[in-house]
Scaffold this motif. Structure first.
Motif, mmCIF file in Angstrom:
data_model
loop_
_atom_site.group_PDB
_atom_site.id
_atom_site.type_symbol
_atom_site.label_atom_id
_atom_site.label_comp_id
_atom_site.label_asym_id
_atom_site.label_seq_id
_atom_site.Cartn_x
_atom_site.Cartn_y
_atom_site.Cartn_z
ATOM 1 N N ILE A 408 -40.542 44.219 -21.248
ATOM 2 C CA ILE A 408 -40.670 43.023 -21.974
ATOM 3 C C ILE A 408 -39.901 42.633 -23.135
ATOM 4 O O ILE A 408 -40.091 43.506 -23.827
ATOM 5 N N LEU A 409 -38.958 41.699 -23.198
ATOM 6 C CA LEU A 409 -38.291 41.269 -24.405
ATOM 7 C C LEU A 409 -39.028 40.036 -24.957
ATOM 8 O O LEU A 409 -38.991 38.974 -24.041
ATOM 9 N N TYR A 410 -39.507 40.022 -26.062
ATOM 10 C CA TYR A 410 -40.205 38.685 -26.515
ATOM 11 C C TYR A 410 -39.809 38.636 -28.040
ATOM 12 O O TYR A 410 -40.151 39.495 -28.842
ATOM 13 N N ALA A 439 -41.597 35.355 -23.354
ATOM 14 C CA ALA A 439 -40.641 36.070 -22.899
ATOM 15 C C ALA A 439 -40.296 35.228 -21.641
ATOM 16 O O ALA A 439 -40.924 34.513 -21.055
ATOM 17 N N ALA A 440 -38.915 35.320 -21.078
ATOM 18 C CA ALA A 440 -38.416 34.707 -19.960
ATOM 19 C C ALA A 440 -37.658 35.811 -19.037
ATOM 20 O O ALA A 440 -37.035 36.918 -19.373
ATOM 21 N N THR A 447 -41.226 39.417 -16.409
ATOM 22 C CA THR A 447 -42.069 38.217 -16.046
ATOM 23 C C THR A 447 -41.928 37.131 -17.211
ATOM 24 O O THR A 447 -41.482 37.373 -18.276
ATOM 25 N N ASP A 448 -42.221 35.844 -16.674
ATOM 26 C CA ASP A 448 -42.210 34.869 -17.717
ATOM 27 C C ASP A 448 -43.749 34.811 -18.440
ATOM 28 O O ASP A 448 -44.613 34.764 -17.716
ATOM 29 N N PHE A 449 -43.732 34.767 -19.857
ATOM 30 C CA PHE A 449 -44.928 34.393 -20.542
ATOM 31 C C PHE A 449 -44.994 33.821 -21.777
ATOM 32 O O PHE A 449 -43.897 34.012 -22.567
ATOM 33 N N TRP A 478 -49.879 31.798 -20.661
ATOM 34 C CA TRP A 478 -49.414 31.281 -19.543
ATOM 35 C C TRP A 478 -48.513 32.418 -18.921
ATOM 36 O O TRP A 478 -47.671 32.983 -19.519
ATOM 37 N N VAL A 479 -48.776 32.945 -18.047
ATOM 38 C CA VAL A 479 -47.983 33.799 -17.408
ATOM 39 C C VAL A 479 -47.741 33.722 -15.816
ATOM 40 O O VAL A 479 -48.234 33.138 -15.137
ATOM 41 N N ASP A 480 -46.345 34.130 -15.394
ATOM 42 C CA ASP A 480 -45.890 33.814 -14.118
ATOM 43 C C ASP A 480 -46.564 34.888 -13.239
ATOM 44 O O ASP A 480 -47.162 34.709 -12.329
#
Length: 603
Positions: A408-410, A439-440, A447-449, A478-480
C-alpha cells in the motif's frame, strides 16, 4: 571564735574539696528548681474576627511567637499588655483603623492563657479612585485589563495588600508590552479617620514604547543563522514579554539545549530599541534509553533506543528504537532535517519494521516514510507519504480467515495538539489527533481506500484529589477490496486504550470459519468508542479509579455497542503513571475479567 563559714576558719580549711563542691551543686539545683516553678507555657485565644483578619492579627502578636516556650509571670504580663497595639497595627492594612481589644490574662494549672476579644470596627472605604494613564498605552488589552482589575475599588475597604498588588500589576503590564521606561509619578493614599474614607491617587508616565532590536545568542553549539529560525518576531516589531516567552518555549521544545534564558538587554536600550540576549547551554548530545516493560496488549518486553539530539551544525536529528516483546517485535529509525522559518518546519525520513502477534492477527510489515512537519494554527501538522508492504494473517492460529500479502502506498495527513498543565500528572489538559489517508489501486497499491480517524482526550481535576478523564475515537473507511487491507489499516476495538474488559483487537466484525468454533474477528470499516473514568487519590502517589468504556468496530450500519466497566489502581511511579485495571464485559459476562496494565503519560 571564727565563723565556721569564714575562709579563714579552721573548719572551712579542714573541709574536703569534694564536700564543698557538692554543696555548690546542690545550691545551683535549688535555684534552678525555683526558676522552673516560676516559668510556664502561654497560649492565646482570639474571638471577634475570622479569616484573613484573624490570621493577620495572630501573626502580628508577640504572644504567638512565644507559644510553646516557657515564660515568667512578668514576661506573660508584658506580652499581654502589648497585644492591643499590635492587633490594631495588624488590622490597619485591611482598612480597619479603629480596632479595639479587650481581654484577660489567666493563670491556669497548665500555664498562662491570654484571652483576647477584638472589635475591628467599621473599615475605611475608598471614596475616590483616581487612576491616570494617558496615551496609547491605555489602549493595549493587557493594560486595560490590569486597570479594570485594580483593587480596592470605590466602595470597597481600603486593603493595602490589594492596593500594592494592583499597582504592581499595572506596572508589570506596561513593562510586558514594551513601555520599559514607565514611571509611577503619583502614588498617594489619603485616609480620613473621622469619616472613614480614603482617596487613592495613582498616575503613570508610560514613556515611549520600545521595539525589538538585534538578537544576540550566546553559548550555543549552532551559528546564529540556524537559530534565527526560532525567532517569533522580526527586528523592529514592538517588544512584548509574550514574544520572549514564545522564543524560550520554541528553543526548549527544539531539545538542543539544557539552558535557555531569554531577556531584554535594558541597559543597552536606546532610541526606543531594546536588544534581546539569549543565553544557551548545550544539552547532552546523545541519549540512550532502555528498560523492561509490560503491557497486557504486548506482554513482557524490553526496549532500547538512541536519540541523537543533533548530528551536525545544521541541527539534523536521528532517533532509533528497538522493542522485543512477547507479542511484538519492532525496529524504527528516523532522520530529521529542520528547516528555516518560525513554524518549526522539519523534513522526516524513516523506516519501520513491525512483527505483531495478537489473538486475532499476525503480521510482518515494513514501512518507508517521508514527511514534512510544521506548526500550523496551534496544531502540529504532518504531511507524509507511506509505502508499506508485508504478510498478514487474520484469525486465530487454528482458524485463519484471511492470509495474504499487500503493498500500500498512501499519503497521510495528521493534525495533533496537546495542552497540559503538568505533563507528568495532568490536572487540566487535553489532546486532539486527526488523521486522513488514502490509496489508489495501481499506484503501488493493491486496493483503493480512504480512511479518516479522530481521537480526543480531556482531563480535568474537579477537586485536589479527584480527576475526570473522558476520551473518544471515531473512524471510517471506504475500501474497494477489504481483504487486501492489512490489519493495521483496519479498525478493531478492545484492549488497554480502547475497550477495557475486552482483549486486544477482539471486538469487530467476525467471520464464521468453522460452525463448531467461535467466529473469527476480521476487523471493520468503522470505529466508534468512548470512555469515562473517575480517579480518586487517597495518597499523593496512590489512587483508585472506576471506569466505563463503550463502543464497537463494525462494517456497514451494524453498530452494536460493547460495554466494559471496572475498577483500577493508580500509582505515580518514578518512571511514570502506572495503571492497573480490572475490566468486565457487561454484555458478555462469560468472557470473565480482563487485566489491563499500562505505563506511560496521561496524554
Amino acid at each position: 571564735m571564727p565563723d565556721k563559714d569564714s575562709p579563714t576558719s579552721p573548719f572551712c580549711r579542714t573541709l574536703p574539696y569534694r564536700t564543698r563542691a557538692l554543696r555548690y551543686v546542690a545550691l545551683a539545683a535549688l535555684l534552678a528548681l525555683g526558676a522552673t516553678a516560676e516559668a510556664a507555657r502561654i497560649t492565646t485565644t482570639m474571638v471577634g474576627i475570622d479569616g484573613d483578619l484573624k490570621i493577620a492579627a495572630l501573626a502580628g502578636l508577640d504572644l504567638t511567637q512565644y507559644a510553646g516556650r516557657d515564660v515568667s509571670a512578668a514576661q506573660a504580663r508584658r506580652l499581654y499588655e502589648r497585644a492591643p497595639a499590635q492587633i490594631a497595627a495588624a488590622l490597619e492594612p485591611y482598612g480597619y483603623y479603629d480596632a479595639s481589644v479587650t481581654g484577660e490574662l489567666k493563670e491556669t494549672a497548665e500555664g498562662w492563657t491570654a484571652e483576647l476579644s477584638v472589635k475591628p470596627g467599621d473599615p475605611v472605604e475608598v471614596a475616590e479612585l483616581d487612576l491616570k494613564l494617558e496615551g496609547p498605552a491605555r489602549e493595549l488589552k493587557s493594560v486595560r485589563l490590569a486597570l479594570r482589575a485594580f483593587q480596592p475599588k470605590t466602595g470597597q475597604p481600603m486593603n493595602h495588600d490589594a492596593y500594592e498588588r494592583g499597582k504592581g500589576a499595572i506596572q508589570a503590564a506596561l513593562f510586558a508590552d514594551g513601555f520599559l521606561d514607565a514611571k509611577l509619578v503619583t502614588h498617594r493614599v489619603e485616609v480620613t479617620r473621622s469619616t472613614r474614607k480614603a482617596t487613592i491617587h495613582l498616575a503613570w508616565e508610560p514613556g515611549q514604547r520600545y521595539r525589538i532590536g538585534k538578537t544576540e545568542f550566546e553559548g550555543s553549539q549552532f551559528n546564529d543563522a540556524f537559530l534565527v529560525r526560532y525567532l517569533p518576531w522580526n527586528e523592529g516589531d514592538f517588544y512584548t514579554q509574550e514574544l520572549l516567552l514564545s522564543l524560550q518555549q520554541r528553543l526548549n521544545e527544539a531539545d538542543y539545549f539544557a539552558v535557555v534564558d531569554v531577556n531584554p538587554d535594558v541597559e543597552n536600550a536606546a532610541d526606543g530599541v531594546v536588544p534581546i540576549k539569549v543565553a544557551l547551554a548545550p544539552a547532552k548530545r546523545s541519549i540512550y534509553t532502555g528498560g523492561v516493560f509490560v503491557g497486557t496488549d504486548t506482554g513482557l518486553g524490553i526496549r532500547g533506543g538512541l536519540d541523537r539530539r543533533w548530528m551536525n551544525r545544521r541541527g539534523h536529528k536521528f532517533k532509533s528504537e528497538l522493542i522485543l516483546a512477547q507479542r511484538l517485535t519492532s525496529a524504527s529509525a528516523l532522520y530529521q532535517i529542520p528547516l528555516p522559518g518560525p513554524d518549526s518546519r522539519t523534513f522526516n525520513f524513516g523506516v519501520n519494521y513491525r512483527d505483531e502477534d495478537t489473538q486475532t492477527t499476525r503480521s510482518k510489515t515494513s514501512t518507508l516514510v517521508a514527511s514534512e512537519t510544521r506548526q500550523w494554527l496551534g496544531f502540529t501538522r504532518t504531511l507524509g507519504l507511506h509505502l508499506q508492504t508485508g504478510d498478514f494473517e487474520i484469525g486465530d492460529r487454528k482458524e485463519v480467515a484471511f492470509r495474504g500479502n499487500s503493498t500500500i502506498l498512501y499519503p497521510q495527513f495528521t493534525l495533533t495538539r496537546k495542552r497540559a498543565d503538568d505533563p507528568l500528572f495532568v490536572r487540566r489538559g487535553y489532546s486532539v489527533n486527526v488523521l486522513a489517508r488514502a490509496a489508489a489501486e495501481g499506484v503501488l497499491s493493491d486496493t483503493d481506500f480512504v480512511q479518516l480517524r479522530g481521537d480526543v482526550k480531556w482531563i480535568r481535576a474537579l477537586k485536589p484529589r479527584h480527576r475526570l478523564i473522558l476520551r473518544g475515537t471515531v473512524g471510517t473507511s471506504w475500501v474497494d477490496q477489504f481483504d487486501k487491507l492489512p490489519p493495521d489499516l483496519r479498525f478493531f476495538a478492545g484492549g488497554d486504550r480502547s475497550l477495557r474488559g475486552y482483549g486486544y483487537q477482539t471486538v469487530g466484525p467476525d467471520l464464521i470459519v468453522d460452525p463448531d468454533k467461535k467466529p473469527v474477528v476480521i476487523g471493520g470499516r468503522h470505529l466508534l468508542t468512548g470512555s469515562a473514568e473517575y480517579e480518586y487519590y487517597f495518597k499523593p502517589k496512590w489512587g483508585i479509579a472506576t471506569f466505563v468504556d463503550a463502543g464497537d468496530a463494525f462494517s456497514g450500519t451494524k453498530f452494536e455497542a460493547k460495554i466494559g466497566a471496572g475498577l483500577g489502581l493508580r500509582w505515580r511511579s518514578p518512571v511514570g503513571m502506572v495503571r492497573f485495571d480490572l475490566g468486565v464485559p457487561l454484555r458478555e459476562p462469560r468472557d470473565g475479567v480482563q487485566i489491563h496494565l499500562v505505563i506511560g503519560p496521561d496524554l
